[in-house]
Design a protein around this motif. Structure first.
Motif, PDB file in Angstrom:
ATOM      1  N   LEU A  52      -9.155  41.311  33.963  1.00 31.22           N
ATOM      2  CA  LEU A  52      -9.227  42.552  33.185  1.00 31.22           C
ATOM      3  C   LEU A  52      -7.960  42.692  32.364  1.00 31.22           C
ATOM      4  N   ALA A  53      -8.082  43.232  31.163  1.00 31.71           N
ATOM      5  CA  ALA A  53      -6.917  43.647  30.390  1.00 31.71           C
ATOM      6  C   ALA A  53      -6.666  45.099  30.771  1.00 31.71           C
ATOM      7  N   VAL A  54      -5.469  45.368  31.272  1.00 33.17           N
ATOM      8  CA  VAL A  54      -5.116  46.725  31.706  1.00 33.17           C
ATOM      9  C   VAL A  54      -3.864  47.168  30.957  1.00 33.17           C
ATOM     10  N   PRO A  55      -3.673  48.474  30.800  1.00 28.14           N
ATOM     11  CA  PRO A  55      -2.492  48.949  30.075  1.00 28.14           C
ATOM     12  C   PRO A  55      -1.194  48.512  30.759  1.00 28.14           C
ATOM     13  N   ARG A  56      -0.228  48.061  29.966  1.00 26.79           N
ATOM     14  CA  ARG A  56       1.099  47.780  30.518  1.00 26.79           C
ATOM     15  C   ARG A  56       1.725  49.068  31.012  1.00 26.79           C
ATOM     16  N   ASP A  57       1.459  50.146  30.301  1.00 21.87           N
ATOM     17  CA  ASP A  57       1.987  51.462  30.667  1.00 21.87           C
ATOM     18  C   ASP A  57       0.801  52.414  30.753  1.00 21.87           C
ATOM     19  N   HIS A  58       0.466  52.805  31.977  1.00 22.75           N
ATOM     20  CA  HIS A  58      -0.699  53.668  32.178  1.00 22.75           C
ATOM     21  C   HIS A  58      -0.501  55.068  31.618  1.00 22.75           C
ATOM     22  N   PHE A  59       0.736  55.420  31.256  1.00 27.11           N
ATOM     23  CA  PHE A  59       1.004  56.716  30.641  1.00 27.11           C
ATOM     24  C   PHE A  59       0.829  56.663  29.125  1.00 27.11           C
ATOM     25  N   THR A  60       0.602  55.445  28.589  1.00 26.92           N
ATOM     26  CA  THR A  60       0.428  55.278  27.151  1.00 26.92           C
ATOM     27  C   THR A  60      -0.849  54.490  26.888  1.00 26.92           C
ATOM     28  N   TRP A  66      -1.749  43.943  29.777  1.00 25.70           N
ATOM     29  CA  TRP A  66      -1.515  42.746  30.590  1.00 25.70           C
ATOM     30  C   TRP A  66      -2.872  42.292  31.090  1.00 25.70           C
ATOM     31  N   ASP A  67      -3.053  41.010  31.258  1.00 20.99           N
ATOM     32  CA  ASP A  67      -4.243  40.505  31.930  1.00 20.99           C
ATOM     33  C   ASP A  67      -3.946  40.438  33.422  1.00 20.99           C
ATOM     34  N   VAL A  68      -4.806  41.055  34.220  1.00 20.69           N
ATOM     35  CA  VAL A  68      -4.677  41.041  35.674  1.00 20.69           C
ATOM     36  C   VAL A  68      -5.951  40.428  36.244  1.00 20.69           C
ATOM     37  N   THR A  69      -5.792  39.478  37.156  1.00 21.06           N
ATOM     38  CA  THR A  69      -6.934  38.770  37.727  1.00 21.06           C
ATOM     39  C   THR A  69      -7.022  39.048  39.215  1.00 21.06           C
ATOM     40  N   PHE A  70      -8.244  39.328  39.661  1.00 13.56           N
ATOM     41  CA  PHE A  70      -8.494  39.443  41.093  1.00 13.56           C
ATOM     42  C   PHE A  70      -9.645  38.524  41.452  1.00 13.56           C
TER      43      PHE A  70
END
Length: 176
Positions: A52-60, A66-70
């Motif tokens: 998944l591509a997720v926000p580097r900063d969840h407040f923005t 960032w790509d995060v893999t599970f």
């Protein structure tokens, strides 16, 4: 079943999912999107990897991602829940150890639970931070302090971080 758990659907979303991002006060803020980047077999594993591509900063929301893999191994029988294992450590992949850990689990767990492992942001399949030379130097340094000398250990840890960031060419501003 597509239900959300803490803002992340463990079933592969179709294209984009929404997860609430907390505000600076800790209260839910505007919706922050994550985007499915891909689903494929994990390398040398029976697990399925989901990126998944997720926000580097969840407040923005809407900023850089960032790509995060599970990795997920579905329950062998009737699923009653999800068992998430956070393993790995500084510089090591949780996904790379998924099969070995799961082999030691009771079938009571693997039959009834989807098993999830994650490569934390900056590790393994959830790049981009990789510093094998700095990591090797850190772990093989015979002068690395041990015991109660917190100041010395802190100085060595800071040196490792500086060396790792330089080697991986990561902008320190991208770090949490």
């Amino acid at each position: 079943d597509g239900r959300r758990r803490h803002g992340l659907a463990l079933e592969a979303p179709s294209d984009t999912g929404q997860s609430p991002a907390p505000s600076a006060s800790g209260e839910p803020a505007a919706e922050a999107a994550y985007t499915l980047k891909g689903t494929k077999p994990c390398p040398d594993s029976r697990f399925e990897c989901i990126t998944l591509a997720v926000p580097r900063d969840h407040f923005t929301p809407g900023g850089p991602t960032w790509d995060v893999t599970f990795a997920i191994q579905r329950a062998a029988k009737t699923r009653i829940g999800t068992f998430v294992t956070i393993t790995g450590g500084p510089g090591s992949s949780g996904i790379a150890s998924a099969d070995g850990y799961t082999d030691a689990y009771s079938t009571d767990v693997t039959d009834a639970y989807d098993i999830v492992f994650i490569d934390q942001r900056g590790i393994g399949l959830s790049g981009p931070i990789a510093c094998p030379d700095a990591t090797a130097a850190y772990y093989t340094d015979p002068t690395r302090p041990w015991g109660d000398d917190v100041a010395a250990y802190g100085a060595v840890a800071k040196g490792f971080v500086d060396d790792c960031l330089a080697e991986s060419k990561v902008d320190p501003a991208d770090l949490p």
